[in-house]
Scaffold this active site. Structure first.
Site, PDB file in Angstrom:
ATOM      1  N   ILE A  52      18.634 -51.208  18.114  1.00 43.65           N
ATOM      2  CA  ILE A  52      17.969 -51.771  19.290  1.00 43.65           C
ATOM      3  C   ILE A  52      16.845 -52.723  18.894  1.00 43.65           C
ATOM      4  O   ILE A  52      16.494 -53.628  19.657  1.00 43.65           O
ATOM      5  CB  ILE A  52      17.451 -50.675  20.249  1.00 43.65           C
ATOM      6  CG1 ILE A  52      16.353 -49.832  19.602  1.00 43.65           C
ATOM      7  CG2 ILE A  52      18.592 -49.791  20.719  1.00 43.65           C
ATOM      8  CD1 ILE A  52      15.733 -48.824  20.575  1.00 43.65           C
ATOM      9  N   GLY A  53      16.297 -52.556  17.704  1.00 41.21           N
ATOM     10  CA  GLY A  53      15.280 -53.491  17.234  1.00 41.21           C
ATOM     11  C   GLY A  53      15.848 -54.892  17.067  1.00 41.21           C
ATOM     12  O   GLY A  53      15.214 -55.888  17.424  1.00 41.21           O
ATOM     13  N   SER A 176      11.318 -41.245  22.685  1.00 36.77           N
ATOM     14  CA  SER A 176      12.668 -40.712  22.884  1.00 36.77           C
ATOM     15  C   SER A 176      12.600 -39.554  23.865  1.00 36.77           C
ATOM     16  O   SER A 176      11.559 -38.905  24.014  1.00 36.77           O
ATOM     17  CB  SER A 176      13.252 -40.216  21.555  1.00 36.77           C
ATOM     18  OG  SER A 176      14.420 -39.452  21.774  1.00 36.77           O
ATOM     19  N   TYR A 201      10.869 -34.830  14.041  1.00 33.67           N
ATOM     20  CA  TYR A 201      11.291 -35.941  14.904  1.00 33.67           C
ATOM     21  C   TYR A 201      10.837 -35.714  16.344  1.00 33.67           C
ATOM     22  O   TYR A 201      10.269 -36.621  16.976  1.00 33.67           O
ATOM     23  CB  TYR A 201      12.808 -36.105  14.847  1.00 33.67           C
ATOM     24  CG  TYR A 201      13.290 -37.326  15.603  1.00 33.67           C
ATOM     25  CD1 TYR A 201      12.983 -38.608  15.145  1.00 33.67           C
ATOM     26  CD2 TYR A 201      14.041 -37.206  16.766  1.00 33.67           C
ATOM     27  CE1 TYR A 201      13.405 -39.745  15.836  1.00 33.67           C
ATOM     28  CE2 TYR A 201      14.467 -38.333  17.464  1.00 33.67           C
ATOM     29  CZ  TYR A 201      14.147 -39.594  16.990  1.00 33.67           C
ATOM     30  OH  TYR A 201      14.566 -40.708  17.684  1.00 33.67           O
TER      31      TYR A 201
END
Length: 320
Positions: A52-53, A176, A201
């Site tokens: 997505i970057g 996220s 995470y």
């Protein structure tokens, strides 16, 4: 009715429900509809060589921005740079090395930016890692949490004066959905007590939201906006470090229900360029819409946000 006919009917109904579910999910993916032109604007996108970057940087380039691809893997970044230039005819695509797990690398990157860039209008803290083994960096930090939180924290703070000078400007932090499973264990931010890559995470993605909220509070009265987001569940290289026993089933399901990387970039783009975000700061977005209600409830606790900020300042060397 014979068993074969019943089986055929059952299979057909199941298949139709499956198709309807796919259509419903995909129709609800948000998309940035803004036609904003970024001519004369400079943007930094971390982790812009893939996923997505890459699509975030590609979109900015299409809008005529000067785009800096801040990446750890220079070879892949140069390949991404070439593809973006070929697709957009925008020659103002710059590659810079940045390893967010290293505070020295962050400082070197910022030094180059301050020396070379008179203005900075958009900073997208996109880069993130998942499923890595335990690695303690030269700064004494656990590498996943450093990449996902401490590095972006230091990067943003060191670029803050330039962002203020260039205002109106925006900071976008990619979190996220798993932030809802996160918690902030102040005595284990460097994996001092134990290490679990899932826990690291989850917690780092919650830290992104706390960072966003506290930074927005500190930026009140300025013309610098900061927001965070869940990009959606995406078919991304972020899964590359997971054990194959988890990776392959997730990949198979993702072919039908997950966003592709272009779709996953839309909320990052929306937060960075959309006119609808004017005046909104310190918020959490999903599918190009405000979604504070969907974030972890504890992310609203200003006490935790302030304490995490102060510890982050210390661990990154931002303050002595």
């Amino acid at each position: 009715m014979d068993p074969v006919t019943l089986w055929c009917i059952g299979f057909t109904v199941t298949l139709l429900l499956f198709i309807v579910a796919i259509i419903y999910v995909r129709l609800n993916f948000g998309r940035c509809l803004s036609k904003a032109d970024l001519s004369g604007k400079t943007a930094i996108v971390t982790g812009a060589n893939t996923g997505i970057g890459y699509y975030t940087a590609l979109d900015f380039a299409t809008r005529n921005a000067r785009v800096i691809l801040a990446c750890r893997n220079i070879k892949k970044a140069v390949e991404a740079q070439k593809r973006i230039i070929e697709e957009t005819d925008n020659e103002e695509i710059i590659v810079k090395e940045l390893d967010l797990s290293s505070m020295k690398s962050v400082r070197n990157f910022v030094r180059e930016i301050l020396d070379e860039e008179p203005e900075l209008h958009i900073l997208v803290n996109n880069a993130g890692v998942l499923g890595m083994p335990k690695i303690i960096t030269e700064d004494g930090l656990e590498s996943m949490f450093a990449t996902n939180h401490f590095g972006p924290f230091l990067l943003t703070n060191l670029l803050l004066d330039l962002l203020k000078y260039s205002a109106p400007s925006r900071i976008v932090n990619v979190s996220s959905l798993v932030n809802t499973m996160g918690r902030i264990e102040f005595d284990n931010l460097r994996a001092e007590k134990y290490f679990n890559y899932h826990r690291i995470y989850f917690d780092s993605k919650l830290a992104n939201i706390f960072f966003t909220r506290e930074l927005a509070r500190r930026l009140e009265g300025s013309d610098v906006l900061v927001n965070c987001l869940h990009p959606g569940t995406i078919q991304t290289e972020l899964l590359r470090n997971l054990p194959s026993i988890f990776r392959w089933p997730i990949t198979l399901i993702g072919k039908f229900f997950f966003k592709n990387c272009d779709e996953g970039a839309q909320t990052s783009i929306y937060c960075a360029v959309s006119e609808e975000v004017e005046g909104i700061s310190g918020k959490y977005f999903v599918d190009c819409a405000l979604a504070d209600h969907a974030a972890n409830k504890i992310s609203q606790d200003p006490g935790i946000a302030k304490k995490l900020w102060e510890i982050s300042e210390k661990y990154t060397g931002l303050v002595a």
